[in-house]
Design a protein around this motif. Sequence first.
Motif, mmCIF file in Angstrom:
data_model
loop_
_atom_site.group_PDB
_atom_site.id
_atom_site.type_symbol
_atom_site.label_atom_id
_atom_site.label_comp_id
_atom_site.label_asym_id
_atom_site.label_seq_id
_atom_site.Cartn_x
_atom_site.Cartn_y
_atom_site.Cartn_z
ATOM 1 N N CYS A 12 1.339 15.095 -10.194
ATOM 2 C CA CYS A 12 1.460 13.903 -9.270
ATOM 3 C C CYS A 12 2.467 14.080 -8.354
ATOM 4 N N HIS A 16 2.345 14.489 -3.998
ATOM 5 C CA HIS A 16 3.323 13.698 -3.418
ATOM 6 C C HIS A 16 4.098 14.385 -2.362
ATOM 7 N N LEU A 21 1.965 10.810 0.144
ATOM 8 C CA LEU A 21 1.705 9.285 -0.322
ATOM 9 C C LEU A 21 2.960 9.052 -1.222
ATOM 10 N N THR A 22 2.859 7.626 -1.707
ATOM 11 C CA THR A 22 3.959 7.343 -2.528
ATOM 12 C C THR A 22 3.629 7.977 -3.872
ATOM 13 N N GLN A 24 3.389 6.377 -6.631
ATOM 14 C CA GLN A 24 2.427 5.541 -7.518
ATOM 15 C C GLN A 24 1.023 6.109 -6.871
ATOM 16 N N ASP A 25 0.706 6.018 -5.597
ATOM 17 C CA ASP A 25 -0.377 6.435 -5.125
ATOM 18 C C ASP A 25 -1.161 7.773 -5.617
ATOM 19 N N CYS A 26 -0.030 8.599 -5.581
ATOM 20 C CA CYS A 26 -0.340 10.031 -6.246
ATOM 21 C C CYS A 26 -0.861 9.990 -7.378
ATOM 22 N N GLY A 28 -1.916 7.528 -9.103
ATOM 23 C CA GLY A 28 -3.470 6.905 -9.244
ATOM 24 C C GLY A 28 -4.841 7.921 -8.918
ATOM 25 N N LEU A 29 -4.214 8.729 -7.898
ATOM 26 C CA LEU A 29 -5.148 9.700 -7.427
ATOM 27 C C LEU A 29 -5.497 10.861 -8.390
#
Length: 100
Positions: A12, A16, A21-22, A24-26, A28-29
């Motif tokens: 993550c 990032h 990306l944030t 949190q988005d990373c 999730g990815l």
Amino acid sequence: MKGATLTRADLCEAVHEEVGLTRQDCAGLVERTLDLVAEALEKGETVKLSGFGVFQVRDKRARMGRNPKTGEPAEIEPRRVIGFRASQVMKARIDRALGG
């Protein structure tokens, strides 16, 4: 990566830093990617990541083994296992990194 083991958190953080990306988005990815791999393997599908390797579910048949404590024969039940085979590109990369 801090230690000798790459963790989800390390993945993550790397995403990032690379993508921007944030966190949190990373996260999730990375989670979604791992979920897709797991779902494919649960269905018995092969997962091929070009330049990395192939994950494949194999069926192992029942066989006779031994109880390690008593030495008596014991039947080992049939089961499914996940195998990984590194690509030639990955093998060469690891070989270079280890000075081979």
